[in-house]
Design a protein around this motif. Structure first.
Motif, mmCIF file in Angstrom:
data_model
loop_
_atom_site.group_PDB
_atom_site.id
_atom_site.type_symbol
_atom_site.label_atom_id
_atom_site.label_comp_id
_atom_site.label_asym_id
_atom_site.label_seq_id
_atom_site.Cartn_x
_atom_site.Cartn_y
_atom_site.Cartn_z
ATOM 1 N N MET A 57 0.911 -1.277 0.130
ATOM 2 C CA MET A 57 -0.159 0.116 -0.022
ATOM 3 C C MET A 57 0.868 1.231 -0.016
ATOM 4 O O MET A 57 2.020 1.146 0.496
ATOM 5 C CB MET A 57 -0.840 0.065 1.358
ATOM 6 N N ARG A 115 2.338 4.776 0.722
ATOM 7 C CA ARG A 115 2.637 5.391 2.102
ATOM 8 C C ARG A 115 1.687 6.518 2.491
ATOM 9 O O ARG A 115 1.182 6.832 3.614
ATOM 10 C CB ARG A 115 3.962 6.104 2.075
ATOM 11 N N ARG A 120 -1.299 4.819 3.598
ATOM 12 C CA ARG A 120 -1.042 4.157 4.970
ATOM 13 C C ARG A 120 -1.114 5.532 5.980
ATOM 14 O O ARG A 120 -1.935 5.196 7.052
ATOM 15 C CB ARG A 120 0.234 3.756 5.221
ATOM 16 N N ARG A 172 -4.843 5.938 6.074
ATOM 17 C CA ARG A 172 -5.622 4.906 7.175
ATOM 18 C C ARG A 172 -5.394 5.021 8.568
ATOM 19 O O ARG A 172 -6.323 4.795 9.243
ATOM 20 C CB ARG A 172 -5.126 3.516 6.631
ATOM 21 N N ARG A 173 -4.224 5.472 8.934
ATOM 22 C CA ARG A 173 -3.924 5.702 10.349
ATOM 23 C C ARG A 173 -4.771 6.711 11.054
ATOM 24 O O ARG A 173 -5.389 6.854 12.003
ATOM 25 C CB ARG A 173 -2.738 5.852 10.745
ATOM 26 N N VAL A 190 9.823 11.412 12.640
ATOM 27 C CA VAL A 190 10.005 9.858 12.419
ATOM 28 C C VAL A 190 9.672 9.721 10.911
ATOM 29 O O VAL A 190 10.059 8.975 10.060
ATOM 30 C CB VAL A 190 9.422 9.050 13.461
ATOM 31 N N LEU A 191 8.023 9.997 11.000
ATOM 32 C CA LEU A 191 7.400 10.202 9.560
ATOM 33 C C LEU A 191 8.056 10.812 8.386
ATOM 34 O O LEU A 191 8.088 10.264 7.202
ATOM 35 C CB LEU A 191 6.158 10.649 9.721
ATOM 36 N N THR A 206 10.426 8.887 6.120
ATOM 37 C CA THR A 206 9.988 7.904 5.486
ATOM 38 C C THR A 206 9.072 8.676 4.205
ATOM 39 O O THR A 206 8.901 8.092 3.209
ATOM 40 C CB THR A 206 8.739 7.149 6.305
ATOM 41 N N PHE A 228 2.321 0.159 12.015
ATOM 42 C CA PHE A 228 2.263 1.371 11.103
ATOM 43 C C PHE A 228 3.787 1.784 10.630
ATOM 44 O O PHE A 228 4.091 1.940 9.640
ATOM 45 C CB PHE A 228 1.537 2.307 11.870
ATOM 46 N N PHE A 229 4.478 1.919 11.715
ATOM 47 C CA PHE A 229 6.050 2.635 11.427
ATOM 48 C C PHE A 229 6.695 1.360 10.502
ATOM 49 O O PHE A 229 7.460 1.953 9.603
ATOM 50 C CB PHE A 229 6.720 2.885 12.663
ATOM 51 N N GLU A 237 5.600 -1.035 8.533
ATOM 52 C CA GLU A 237 5.014 -1.064 7.085
ATOM 53 C C GLU A 237 5.199 0.151 6.378
ATOM 54 O O GLU A 237 5.095 0.525 5.003
ATOM 55 C CB GLU A 237 3.603 -1.652 7.069
ATOM 56 N N MET A 238 5.300 1.566 6.962
ATOM 57 C CA MET A 238 5.512 2.671 6.406
ATOM 58 C C MET A 238 6.583 2.576 5.548
ATOM 59 O O MET A 238 7.088 3.017 4.610
ATOM 60 C CB MET A 238 5.498 3.780 7.229
ATOM 61 N N LYS A 239 7.718 1.971 6.327
ATOM 62 C CA LYS A 239 9.282 1.801 5.797
ATOM 63 C C LYS A 239 9.247 0.726 4.760
ATOM 64 O O LYS A 239 9.758 1.252 3.732
ATOM 65 C CB LYS A 239 9.996 1.409 6.860
#
Lengths: 436, 309
Positions: free
Chosen positions: A1, A3, A6, A9-10, A250-251, A254, B96-97, B99-101
């Motif tokens: 999926m 990013r 994702r 979704r979160r 952190v995000l 990515t 979440f973290f 799978e984000m990666k």
């Protein structure tokens, strides 16, 4: 999926999987439509206590007939078919005018204040011939609450009937003939007819009350308002949380800042569409149960979905950008009006727009992009036939404005999300938007 | 093979040059320690490697990729200040973290790491219910659960008790043994000495040290005396040939002035007090750090605790 999806979704799960969301879903309509709902529930509940009204008839020709009309009314109109009293009795007492009329009216006012009287009614001495200049031709109704005017509204008919009757006699006319000639018929408010393109059947043309003309558009606008509020506003708090708790750092290792913001916006859109689905199902169930499906503008659903998407992106981008500029809850609270005021403004001007949905003010206001989602939806849900070009132009305006806010919001978001320390002021944020 | 290549990179914030013309090569499969006082540019450098910040000038290549975000899924990152959603439960958060990666299902890895750090019982609890140490371990798992080729850890041991420090250290070394490149910044000089193949020190945005511990120490020569004496540190006052005396309580450390004779110094000390231990050696990393950054910066860097035998 992807990013972005994702993140969406979160964001969606974080908002929807809370007791607060469910509670808001149920409570918002009650809170914001409270007065309308109360009006609907209470409209047939009237005070059936006797209403005593003193009549101060300076003309000497009205009081007697008024008392007779009231007696007739009390005998014939206050009970329903089951014999249950649904309206109050009107009990008039006729008073002879005294020499000091002002003192007499003061005394009557005091009796009203002591609840001995509901009101008092003064008939001017020259009411029979209002065409004579300089005469006192007033019909004055004195009460504590001018808004409660059922008695005043009722008085108009028997008093004027009596005056027409006397004038007819003076002119040598038979009052009954005059009554027949001048008999009036009230108008009914009806919806427009339309032909079903598939079946060719005519539909519509039903009797509509003022309440129905207000209720459906108000409800639709309210749903849009709730969707916008519950979809966009949490983005401010969640962005602020991601910034202050350093989750963004952190995000951003990515996903790009724009990707992160887009994911959050899509999450907000999904929340709003969930709300729309919920209220659509509820509206269908309730209207089917009450036999009022025709009153619910289900044909607006495609418009609602499209405008919700644009509206959420527009207000969500602003909310995310404002959230990215805040370091803590206090700053977020102080800056919330930047997001909420443009959403709220339509709530303050809906009534004049609904009164004249095709007027200049309604047209102009509904073409201002931040107000278009709510106000154009309100107009489209009203019985008026809004020209097609207006929602088209309005939607294009919203799309352009949305692109601008998402672009500007993303620039503020990117600059603000990692910035700690003093929150940037509006000038700094504008510099982030328009600077290099 | 180079994991990270930094060429003449400069980053300025509102007129302040946080990183100034920095060049650095981090070989693959090594542990590279970033040291430096607070505000010297460590975190800015790490954030540029992560592409969270973009350099104003210069070039960066991460795992062979120069394009922005091209290597994102191959890099794990533990930021200096921990970033976790407080209202999320531990297991979904790590998924979440991860799978984000990685873009793949990481349920198996999440459960394995939770078990390793004895956090399985907390997997369905919200993050806000965790202690600081637990949160830090969860944050660490979020950085490594995607099995990154390059792991960047900004102050990974700060605030952890010794047991958790050991647990984290073991995990880091294991990842390195598995082929990952590890870059970590730290104020713990002893940890840097023990764990790092290479050490890089940045001071006021500029590189001041870069190499293996031996290379760095060799640059300073054997100019440090560690000794235990019978009298207190006062007995060392005013000794000729001593540039600086540092009293660690149970032992003292003397920094010799250039050209000073260690044998003459030993004789002078014996003339004042009994000597139980006298060792001439190279300066510790902590000592080198203090010589470059000054005693104020040393306040943030823990003193070495190991006394001479």
């Amino acid at each position: 999926m992807n990013r972005v999806l994702r993140v969406a979704r979160r964001e969606y799960a974080a908002q929807v999987r809370t007791k607060g969301f469910l509670l808001s879903l149920l409570l918002f309509p009650v809170l914001f439509s409270g007065s309308t709902i109360a009006f609907v529930l209470l409209k047939d509940r009237v005070d059936t206590a006797d209403k005593r009204i003193a009549v101060l008839d300076h003309s000497g020709i009205v009081a007697e007939s008024l008392l007779a009309a009231a007696e007739e009314r009390n005998a014939e109109e206050i009970l329903d078919e089951q014999g249950v009293q649904t309206k109050p009795r009107y009990l008039f007492e006729s008073l002879a005018p005294e020499e000091d009329v002002a003192a007499q009216k003061l005394a009557l006012s005091d009796r009203v204040r002591r609840r001995e009287l509901h009101a008092f009614f003064e008939v001017g001495p020259d009411v029979l011939h209002p065409e004579i200049e300089g005469g006192d031709t007033g019909l004055r109704y004195y009460s504590e609450n001018p808004l409660k005017s059922e008695v005043r509204s009722w008085l108009w008919w028997p008093v004027n009937q009596r005056l027409i009757e006397i004038r007819a006699r003076e002119e040598g006319l038979d009052p009954q003939v005059v009554a027949r000639v001048t008999g009036r018929i009230g108008t009914e408010s009806m919806g427009l007819l339309s032909r079903d393109a598939a079946t060719g059947e005519l539909s519509g043309g039903q009797r509509t009350g003022e309440l129905e003309a207000i209720l459906a558009p108000m409800a639709v606008m309210m749903i849009l308002f709730i969707m916008t509020l519950m979809g966009a506003l949490p983005l401010l708090g969640s962005t602020m949380e991601e910034k202050s708790l350093r989750i963004a750092e952190v995000l951003l290792g990515t996903i790009s800042p724009f990707g992160l913001m887009l994911g959050k916006l899509l999450g907000g859109v999904a929340v709003s569409l969930t709300i729309l689905s919920f209220y659509s199902v509820v509206a269908y169930a309730v209207s089917s149960f009450t036999g009022s499906v025709a009153l619910v503008p289900f044909a607006l659903l495609p418009w609602l979905v499209a405008i919700t998407l644009a509206s959420l992106l527009m207000f969500g981008a602003v909310a995310a950008a404002v959230g990215a500029s805040c370091n803590d809850q206090a700053e977020a609270s102080a800056r919330t009006p930047l997001v909420i005021v443009p959403i709220l403004i339509p709530m303050f001007i809906w009534f004049p727009i609904l009164q004249d949905p095709l007027g200049g003010f309604a047209t102009a206001a509904s073409l201002v992009p931040p107000f278009t989602p709510a106000l154009m939806t309100l107009r489209l849900a009203s019985p008026a036939s809004v020209p097609l070009w207006q929602p088209v132009v309005g939607f294009l305006g919203v799309l352009l404005f949305t692109l601008a806010t998402v672009w500007g919001g993303a620039r503020v978001f990117r600059a603000g999300i990692l910035m700690q320390g003093q929150a940037p002021n509006l000038r700094t944020m504008l510099r982030w938007v328009f600077g290099r | 093979m180079t994991a990270v290549e930094i060429e003449s990179v400069t980053k300025t914030f509102a007129g302040h040059r946080a990183v100034d013309d920095l060049s650095l090569r981090v070989p693959s499969g090594c542990t590279y320690g970033f040291i430096g006082p607070n505000g010297s540019g460590k975190t800015t450098t790490l954030r540029m490697i992560m592409r969270i910040l973009l350099p104003d000038r210069g070039r960066l290549r991460v795992l062979g990729e120069e394009r922005l975000a091209a290597a994102t899924e191959r890099v794990g990152y533990l930021p200096e200040e921990r970033g976790l959603y407080r209202k999320m439960k531990v297991r979904p958060l790590l998924r979440f973290f991860g799978e984000m990666k990685s873009g793949r299902d990481v349920r198996g890895e999440v459960d394995a790491w939770l078990e390793r750090f004895e956090l399985t019982a907390w997997a369905d609890k919200k993050v806000e219910a965790l202690s600081k140490g637990m949160s830090q371990k969860v944050q660490f798992i979020s950085a490594v659960v995607s099995r990154p080729e390059l792991l960047i850890l900004d102050e990974p041991f700060t605030g952890l008790d010794p047991v958790n420090v050991d647990a984290l250290r073991e995990a880091v070394l294991e990842l390195r043994a598995g082929g990952s490149t590890v870059i970590f910044s730290t104020h713990d000089m002893a940890a840097a000495e023990r764990m790092c193949d290479f050490i890089f020190m940045i001071y006021r945005g500029r590189k001041v040290l870069d190499g293996t511990l031996r290379e760095i120490q060799d640059r300073y020569g054997s100019d440090t005396v560690r000794l235990k004496i019978e009298g207190g540190a006062g007995a060392l006052r005013g000794l000729a040939g001593v540039a600086e005396v540092r009293n660690h309580g149970r032992f003292q450390e003397l920094h010799l002035a250039p050209g000073a004779d260690a044998q003459a110094l030993l004789g002078a000390i014996l003339g004042r007090t009994g000597v139980r231990h006298f060792e001439l050696g190279k300066p510790s990393l902590h000592d080198i750090f203090v010589r470059i950054a000054g005693p104020e910066a040393a306040a943030a860097a823990p003193e070495p605790e190991e006394a001479p035998a």
